[in-house]
Design an enzyme around this catalytic site. Structure first.
Site, PDB file in Angstrom:
ATOM      1  N   LYS A 171      90.042 -61.917 -28.960  1.00 60.27           N
ATOM      2  CA  LYS A 171      91.474 -61.760 -28.402  1.00 60.27           C
ATOM      3  C   LYS A 171      91.555 -60.640 -27.302  1.00 60.27           C
ATOM      4  CE  LYS A 171      95.506 -59.346 -28.695  1.00 60.27           C
ATOM      5  NZ  LYS A 171      95.799 -59.259 -27.535  1.00 60.27           N
ATOM      6  N   GLU A 246      86.923 -48.613 -31.779  1.00 62.89           N
ATOM      7  CA  GLU A 246      86.365 -47.648 -30.808  1.00 62.89           C
ATOM      8  C   GLU A 246      87.762 -47.348 -30.192  1.00 62.89           C
ATOM      9  OE1 GLU A 246      83.388 -46.943 -30.350  1.00 62.89           O
ATOM     10  OE2 GLU A 246      82.148 -48.431 -31.290  1.00 62.89           O
ATOM     11  N   CYS A 280      87.551 -44.984 -21.392  1.00 61.97           N
ATOM     12  CA  CYS A 280      87.625 -44.164 -22.435  1.00 61.97           C
ATOM     13  C   CYS A 280      86.800 -42.916 -22.420  1.00 61.97           C
ATOM     14  CB  CYS A 280      87.473 -45.103 -23.712  1.00 61.97           C
ATOM     15  SG  CYS A 280      85.845 -45.850 -23.567  1.00 61.97           S
ATOM     16  N   GLU A 377      96.130 -38.411 -25.147  1.00 59.58           N
ATOM     17  CA  GLU A 377      95.233 -39.106 -24.147  1.00 59.58           C
ATOM     18  C   GLU A 377      96.324 -39.474 -23.230  1.00 59.58           C
ATOM     19  OE1 GLU A 377      94.092 -43.064 -25.185  1.00 59.58           O
ATOM     20  OE2 GLU A 377      91.907 -42.692 -24.240  1.00 59.58           O
TER      21      GLU A 377
HETATM   22  P1  NAD Z   1      95.797 -51.113 -27.150  1.00 56.98           P
HETATM   23  O1  NAD Z   1      95.364 -50.665 -28.494  1.00 56.98           O
HETATM   24  O2  NAD Z   1      97.309 -51.153 -26.848  1.00 56.98           O
HETATM   25  O3  NAD Z   1      95.549 -52.750 -27.080  1.00 56.98           O
HETATM   26  C1  NAD Z   1      94.135 -53.227 -27.323  1.00 56.98           C
HETATM   27  C2  NAD Z   1      94.190 -54.530 -28.073  1.00 56.98           C
HETATM   28  O4  NAD Z   1      94.762 -54.676 -29.214  1.00 56.98           O
HETATM   29  C3  NAD Z   1      94.895 -55.514 -27.012  1.00 56.98           C
HETATM   30  O5  NAD Z   1      94.247 -56.851 -27.098  1.00 56.98           O
HETATM   31  C4  NAD Z   1      96.064 -55.800 -27.687  1.00 56.98           C
HETATM   32  O6  NAD Z   1      96.847 -57.013 -27.492  1.00 56.98           O
HETATM   33  C5  NAD Z   1      95.566 -55.639 -29.252  1.00 56.98           C
HETATM   34  N1  NAD Z   1      96.914 -55.195 -30.039  1.00 56.98           N
HETATM   35  C6  NAD Z   1      97.913 -54.332 -29.981  1.00 56.98           C
HETATM   36  N2  NAD Z   1      98.653 -54.319 -31.090  1.00 56.98           N
HETATM   37  C7  NAD Z   1      97.965 -54.830 -32.112  1.00 56.98           C
HETATM   38  C8  NAD Z   1      97.993 -55.124 -33.506  1.00 56.98           C
HETATM   39  N3  NAD Z   1      99.144 -54.698 -34.132  1.00 56.98           N
HETATM   40  N4  NAD Z   1      96.972 -55.697 -34.157  1.00 56.98           N
HETATM   41  C9  NAD Z   1      96.040 -56.119 -33.622  1.00 56.98           C
HETATM   42  N5  NAD Z   1      95.820 -55.963 -32.312  1.00 56.98           N
HETATM   43  C10 NAD Z   1      96.949 -55.461 -31.438  1.00 56.98           C
HETATM   44  O7  NAD Z   1      95.129 -50.454 -26.106  1.00 56.98           O
HETATM   45  P2  NAD Z   1      95.168 -50.592 -24.540  1.00 56.98           P
HETATM   46  O8  NAD Z   1      96.502 -50.235 -24.046  1.00 56.98           O
HETATM   47  O9  NAD Z   1      94.673 -52.080 -24.087  1.00 56.98           O
HETATM   48  O10 NAD Z   1      93.804 -49.769 -23.906  1.00 56.98           O
HETATM   49  C11 NAD Z   1      93.785 -48.499 -23.751  1.00 56.98           C
HETATM   50  C12 NAD Z   1      93.388 -47.796 -25.000  1.00 56.98           C
HETATM   51  O11 NAD Z   1      91.869 -47.989 -25.135  1.00 56.98           O
HETATM   52  C13 NAD Z   1      92.858 -46.343 -24.635  1.00 56.98           C
HETATM   53  O12 NAD Z   1      93.533 -45.608 -25.742  1.00 56.98           O
HETATM   54  C14 NAD Z   1      91.507 -46.252 -24.612  1.00 56.98           C
HETATM   55  O13 NAD Z   1      91.041 -44.761 -24.772  1.00 56.98           O
HETATM   56  C15 NAD Z   1      90.866 -47.054 -25.468  1.00 56.98           C
HETATM   57  N6  NAD Z   1      89.748 -47.504 -25.098  1.00 56.98           N
HETATM   58  C16 NAD Z   1      88.579 -46.969 -26.004  1.00 56.98           C
HETATM   59  C17 NAD Z   1      87.198 -47.468 -25.597  1.00 56.98           C
HETATM   60  C18 NAD Z   1      86.356 -46.975 -26.488  1.00 56.98           C
HETATM   61  O14 NAD Z   1      84.979 -47.434 -26.508  1.00 56.98           O
HETATM   62  N7  NAD Z   1      86.479 -45.923 -27.411  1.00 56.98           N
HETATM   63  C19 NAD Z   1      87.074 -48.156 -24.563  1.00 56.98           C
HETATM   64  C20 NAD Z   1      87.988 -48.593 -23.764  1.00 56.98           C
HETATM   65  C21 NAD Z   1      89.519 -48.435 -24.189  1.00 56.98           C
END
Ligand code: NAD
Length: 477
Positions: A171, A246, A280, A377
């Site tokens: 997804k 992650e 990240c 963040e």
């Molecule tokens: P997000 O958590 O909003 O969304 C991530 C994914 O989860 C998307 O595909 C979204 O549709 C899905 N999602 C949202 N709500 C959900 C739910 N209730 N159940 C299941 N899936 C759901 O994150 P984002 O805004 O897309 O990305 C930015 C974040 O990702 C930042 O916090 C960043 O630090 C983090 N990030 C972490 C890493 C790492 O390796 N630690 C790498 C990249 C990004």
């Protein structure tokens, strides 16, 4: 342009025929519509993945490796198409997608193709007969990924899951669904076995949650925000599913006076602002030894203000826009809060006057470790600077807060480098470098930055179920 799901080897719209707008960050205009999936689409994808699982798991490792190699070669043959799509969809400089991010997606498939043929399980003897451990695929697994490195992070999850013999429902983020769609189409072009890799688009609540809670999904690998990671853990843990999380970061960059910081200024600036600070691993808290604080900030800001902010497709561009209006609003609100908290804007802080979600690279000085600006963040082109007097204070500042993803330490003192590497409460430390990645190493964070590790054997172990077999050799009673 309409972006479909990829389910059971077919490009299909949602069963409800609902669509979501996808915006181009460089213009703010609608670029495409993506299928807005729901639980029925998830069910169809899981059914397909379940049907495909026995045959995929029964392939020889070398045969699965061959399929991963074909996916890698397919992306490589269309590098420009993938790189341009990623650049327009996510607002990333084309230079970055062409030379780093899409090549990295290719490497992910190649690396785990090799892993499939090299992975071995353990045996233990000399204590209680002979014990050997079988490692079997889990079955159907879910991979949920964010918008900041769309294909790069999606393939980082898909590749090991497939290599280990699982079938996958991916997804992607609804904000950047283009390259995942291209990957589905590529599966069709190379005749990738139907149902082994399925891609379901849509909102987290509509697709992500039904996927996480589905009885037939045995494990969830998630990269995204800490808030959503907690929610996923809350759903998956009572169902006793394997979960790898992650999550977010608030990484510190520790600059000591004895380091060759002037020589490394380009890397230090990159570590803060690459991909508009939306990585990240970006260092968003610069901790600088007080004796060089002033000259460091002057030199750093000189480089930052020279960054060319502009159209991501222009190959001279260093920094593109933020990914969405909502994210732009979040980052600008964080800058306003920083000034309310008493921070001094050393540079940036304003919208760039052009269509799209462009923001100047921003440096903020004068805030202490306890303010929200230094704890929450922001995930944009915003860094703060804090001065420290000695190693102990640098460590205390770095370890402040809930996150614990990564840190970089800049010093010529070898003893100090190793002391800090051991004491920093993070999953990854770089010494005199940043984001130098070896795909074999454990990747992940501590505290609010996640649970578990991905990469190399860690990923292959996550995507397999160990089963120990004990054999009596002699005198077993
Ligand atoms: P997000 O958590 O909003 O969304 C991530 C994914 O989860 C998307 O595909 C979204 O549709 C899905 N999602 C949202 N709500 C959900 C739910 N209730 N159940 C299941 N899936 C759901 O994150 P984002 O805004 O897309 O990305 C930015 C974040 O990702 C930042 O916090 C960043 O630090 C983090 N990030 C972490 C890493 C790492 O390796 N630690 C790498 C990249 C990004």
């Amino acid at each position: 342009m309409r972006l479909n799901h990829w389910i059971d080897g077919q490009s299909v719209p949602s069963r409800t025929d609902r669509w979501l707008d996808v915006h181009e960050p460089a213009t703010g205009r609608v670029l495409a519509q993506v299928a807005a999936g729901d639980a029925a689409d998830v069910d169809a994808a899981v059914d397909a993945a379940k049907r495909a699982a026995p045959a995929w798991a029964a392939l020889r490792n070398s045969e699965r490796a061959m399929w991963l190699e074909r996916l890698a070669a397919g992306i490589e043959a269309k590098l420009e198409t993938f790189a341009t799509a990623e650049s327009r969809d996510a607002g990333k400089p084309l230079r970055l997608t062409r030379t780093i991010e899409i090549p990295r997606a290719i490497s992910n498939f190649r690396f785990f193709a090799h892993a499939a043929t090299q992975f071995a399980s353990e045996s233990h003897h000399g204590e209680a007969g002979l014990n050997y451990t079988l490692r079997s695929p889990l079955g159907v697994v879910a991979a949920i990924s964010p918008w900041n490195l769309p294909l790069y992070l999606l393939t980082w999850k898909i590749a090991p899951a497939l290599a280990a013999g699982n079938t996958v429902i991916a997804k992607p983020s609804e904000i950047t669904p283009w390259t995942a769609t291209l990957l589905g189409e590529l599966c069709g072009e190379i005749g990738f076995p139907a149902g082994v890799l399925n891609i379901v688009h849509g909102l987290g609540a509509d697709v992500g949650e039904p996927l996480v809670s589905h009885d037939d999904v045995k494990a969830v690998t998630f990269t995204g925000s800490t808030a959503v990671g907690r929610r996923i853990a809350g759903i998956a843990s009572p169902l006793l599913k394997k979960v790898s999380l992650e999550l977010g970061g608030k990484n510190a960059t520790l600059v000591f006076a004895d380091s060759a910081w002037r020589e490394h200024l380009d890397t230090l600036v990159r570590s803060a602002f690459q991909n508009t600070g939306q990585i990240c691993l970006c260092g968003s808290r610069l901790l600088v030894e007080r004796s060089i604080h002033e000259e460091f900030v002057d030199a750093f800001v000189e480089r930052v203000t020279a960054l060319r902010v502009g159209d991501p497709i222009d190959t001279d561009t260093d920094m593109g826009p933020l990914v969405s209006q909502a994210h732009f609003d979040k980052v600008t609100a964080a800058i306003a809060r920083a000034t309310d908290e008493g921070g001094r804007l050393v540079c940036g802080g304003h919208r760039v006057d052009r269509p799209g979600w462009y923001l100047e690279p921003t440096v903020i000085d004068g805030l202490g470790p306890d303010c929200a600006t230094n704890r929450d963040e922001i995930f944009g082109p915003v860094v703060t600077v804090q001065a420290f007097d000695d190693e102990a204070q640098a460590l205390a500042l770095a370890n402040c807060g809930d996150y614990g993803l990564s840190a970089s330490v800049w010093t010529h003192d070898l003893g100090r480098a190793h002391r800090l590497a051991a004491a920093l409460r993070v999953g990854m430390v770089w010494i005199n470098t940043w984001m130098q990645r070896d795909l074999r190493t454990p990747f992940g964070g501590a505290g609010a930055s996640g649970l578990g590790r991905e990469g190399g054997w860690e990923a292959m172990r996550f995507f397999t179920e160990p089963k120990n077999v004990g054999i009596c050799l002699e005198n077993c009673e």
